[in-house]
Each structure stands twice: as C-alpha cells, then as structure tokens.
Design an enzyme around this catalytic site. Sequence first.
Site, PDB file in Angstrom:
ATOM      1  N   ASP A  94      15.677 -14.475 -14.546  1.00 32.13           N
ATOM      2  CA  ASP A  94      16.471 -13.819 -15.602  1.00 32.13           C
ATOM      3  C   ASP A  94      17.832 -14.490 -15.777  1.00 32.13           C
ATOM      4  OD1 ASP A  94      17.060 -11.709 -17.498  1.00 32.13           O
ATOM      5  OD2 ASP A  94      18.467 -10.966 -15.977  1.00 32.13           O
ATOM      6  N   MET A 102       5.670  -5.023   2.950  1.00 33.24           N
ATOM      7  CA  MET A 102       5.775  -4.808   1.498  1.00 33.24           C
ATOM      8  C   MET A 102       7.224  -4.899   1.041  1.00 33.24           C
ATOM      9  SD  MET A 102       2.794  -4.762   0.512  1.00 33.24           S
ATOM     10  CE  MET A 102       3.338  -4.654  -1.193  1.00 33.24           C
ATOM     11  N   GLU A 103       8.133  -4.421   1.893  1.00 36.41           N
ATOM     12  CA  GLU A 103       9.556  -4.472   1.543  1.00 36.41           C
ATOM     13  C   GLU A 103      10.026  -5.928   1.461  1.00 36.41           C
ATOM     14  OE1 GLU A 103       8.103  -2.189   3.298  1.00 36.41           O
ATOM     15  OE2 GLU A 103       8.761  -0.411   2.221  1.00 36.41           O
ATOM     16  N   LEU A 115       1.160   3.371  -2.778  1.00 35.75           N
ATOM     17  CA  LEU A 115       0.850   4.003  -1.494  1.00 35.75           C
ATOM     18  C   LEU A 115       1.826   3.629  -0.382  1.00 35.75           C
ATOM     19  CD1 LEU A 115      -3.037   3.815  -1.581  1.00 35.75           C
ATOM     20  CD2 LEU A 115      -1.522   5.645  -2.364  1.00 35.75           C
ATOM     21  N   CYS A 116       2.970   3.091  -0.773  1.00 33.22           N
ATOM     22  CA  CYS A 116       3.970   2.712   0.228  1.00 33.22           C
ATOM     23  C   CYS A 116       4.824   3.912   0.633  1.00 33.22           C
ATOM     24  CB  CYS A 116       4.898   1.646  -0.357  1.00 33.22           C
ATOM     25  SG  CYS A 116       4.593   0.037   0.294  1.00 33.22           S
ATOM     26  N   HIS A 117       5.097   4.036   1.946  1.00 31.72           N
ATOM     27  CA  HIS A 117       6.004   5.087   2.402  1.00 31.72           C
ATOM     28  C   HIS A 117       7.441   4.685   2.094  1.00 31.72           C
ATOM     29  CE1 HIS A 117       2.479   5.730   4.955  1.00 31.72           C
ATOM     30  NE2 HIS A 117       2.885   6.983   5.041  1.00 31.72           N
TER      31      HIS A 117
END
Lengths: 149, 266
Positions: free
Chosen positions: B127, B112-113, B74-76
């Site tokens: 990794d 969120m970013e 639901l992130c823009h």
Amino acid sequence: MIAIQHDPFDIGALYRRLSDGCHGTGAVVSFVGRVRDFNESPEVTALTLEHYPGMTERALENVVERARQRWQINDVIVVHRIGYMTPGDDIVAVLVSTVHRQAAFEACAFIMDFLKTSAPFWKKEHTSSGAYWVSERESDLASLKRWEQ
Amino acid sequence: MTLTHLNERGEASMVDVSDKQNSHREAVATGRIVMQPETLKLLADGDMPKGDVLATARIAGIQAAKRTHELIPLCHALMLSKVSVDFELDTVEHCVRVRAFCRLEGRTGVEMEALTAVSVACLTLYDMCKAVDRGMEIMEVRLDHKSGGRSGVWQRQEASSAADSHAVLDARASDGPAVTEETPIEIRFFAELRERLGVEKLSVLPGHLSSPTLMAVKEWIKSQVDAPQALDQARLLCAVNHDMVQGDVAVNPGDEVAFFPPVTGG
C-alpha cells in the site's frame, strides 16, 4: 563388523564370516543374548527395543576399540537387534576371534559388559497386564568393576 | 509418537486441557515482497510519497498479530507477550524480507499470529509503495519455526540454495535490524523419558537460552513441556553430539543434545 538391525541373525553365518579363511585364529568365543519369558515380571510376552541411531553405533565402536587396545584380537562382530521380539528370540550376538582362548573369553565378556551399560538401547517389556520400561540393574554396573585396571 | 487420545491400555480417552500447563510458545514467520530496484531505493532513502514505509508496516504487522482472532474464524484470542516485526532490504533480489516473531504463555500456539503479522506487514508495504510500483509481488509467506506445546518444536528444513546464502550475506551487510541466522540446537528424548514428556524432539535457537550450557538447555526444556519433573530424576543420562557427558558442559549452535534413562540393551 558392527550392525544394528531389525532382522534376526544367523549365529552360524556370523561365525563363518568371522573365522572362514582366518588360519591365524585359534579361538572364537561367541555370546548370544536372548529374550527371556520372565524378568521384572513373571510373564513377559514380548519386548521392544529402542536405540539412539548414530550414537549407538558410535558407542559400540568405542567399546570394540577399547577391547582391541586391551587384548590381541583378530576380529570382532557385534550384532544387536531392535524392534519387536518375543521370548526365545535372539537379541544380541558378540563374537571375538583371537589366537588363544583366554583373550577371546575376556574380550567377549568385556564387550558385553560395556555394551549393557554404555550403548544407548532401551528395552520395554510387554506382559499380559501391561508394558513397562526395564530398569537398569545394579549387577550390570557392578560387573564393570572387574575391568578396572 | 504417542497418541494423545489413547490411554496406556489403548482405550479412547478425552484429553482434559484444564490441567494442561501454560507453556512458553513462540513462532517465527517470514515472507517477502519483490519490487523494482528503483522502488527499493526510494524506500531505503525514505523518499516514498506516503512517508516512513518500514515504521508504518512494522506497526501494521504488530497490530495485525494482536487482532488475528478477528480475521481467522477458528483462532482463539491470545494475550501475546511479545510481537516483533523486522525488515531486511535485499538489494540482490530487490525485495523487502519480513520476519515476525510472536511469543506467549498459553495453551494454544502463535503460528497464526506470526503469519498474520507478516502478511499484513507485506500488504502495508504494498500500500505504501503502490503509487510508484504496482507490479510488486508478495511471496513466500510461511512459518519458519515454532516451539512450545505438545507438538514441541517445528523447524523448516531448507535445502541450502544460492538465494539462502545471499540472504545470509545480505543480513550481515545491511545496517538495519538484521535477521540473525542462528543454527538451532537439536534436542532428543528416548524411551521412558520420551513417553513421559510426550515429545521426541525439540529444537531451540541458541539466543533463547539463558547461557550456552547444557543446564540452560534443560531449563529451557522444562519451560516447554507439560511434565518438567520428568527431567529431575537422578539417573538421567545425557549425550552431546553422540558422546555421553556428565555435569554441565558447553553447548554450541548446531549441537545435538539427548536426554535418556539408563540404558538396558544386550
């Protein structure tokens, strides 16, 4: 004593607290400010009082200290309520005890004048047609002039 | 606090965001990956089998921030104006601390970013180093600070612990891009001004001000709020650390600055 509280105060109890056992006190002047049912609007049904915790206490302490430097004061009590109040409720009490009456009258007026213009409290008045924040009064600012030395 | 879905009469009202001004939004997220001391040494010396670990993880974090909307349902999609990912090698707790900073002018936040950037940078570190250390742990991925938008500023409140003081000492001692440990300036609004701005408190890192002054704080606030004109009224009072001030004054990290209308108590 300086207190900021939600609860109502008992002016009689404050008077006794200030004067009981103080036999050097010859005069006590007390002022109580109350909620009016008219102000900027003719039908005030209630008001809410907001303050700035921390700064308000400090501002009141400063005012009391300035009064103490100016007059010979035995003791001072300032109690200011915050929160929701209705017409007829007490808002603020200032009691000053001194040896003679003149100093008590003047110091009490001085503390109230500076409380009204420098202590961070804000009133919001509620009426049947809505609520608004009370504006400052020119007369409050003007009344400071008499204390200019 | 004001409820954005109620009008002045308390009736339900739908918020129209088309008039909502773009505001300056920032977020800082952090996390860390704990490893064997030997692994950290290999990483610091540039002796990892896969090459320059930190440079790769930094690019991975930046790329991830830009693609957050593809990962989180639901992130823009946002036009980020700035993304940075920094690392700090902590030899006391043998971990790599990751810090991501994101900024944009927009109508939605960038938390969120920043969190995605930290997460993917940590995964990339894993990794790049897993050939020598499979037991590494990615920990404490979290938002530390956000500003802008209606909810204003949020700052993680931390009880100071031994680990924190280590982090500060280490940040000062390390040669790499150190995390600057700044104390924010707290800003408060009262009464009618608070209602007009729709926000009670903000906080700003001193580094985000154009100068360490009250005027710069005011300018910064204007860039954050939906109603900047509310700060232009003539009879606006201001206090710094609970003392009334007039004109422009210096503001230091950790100060509490307050703006409010003329007082009406008594």
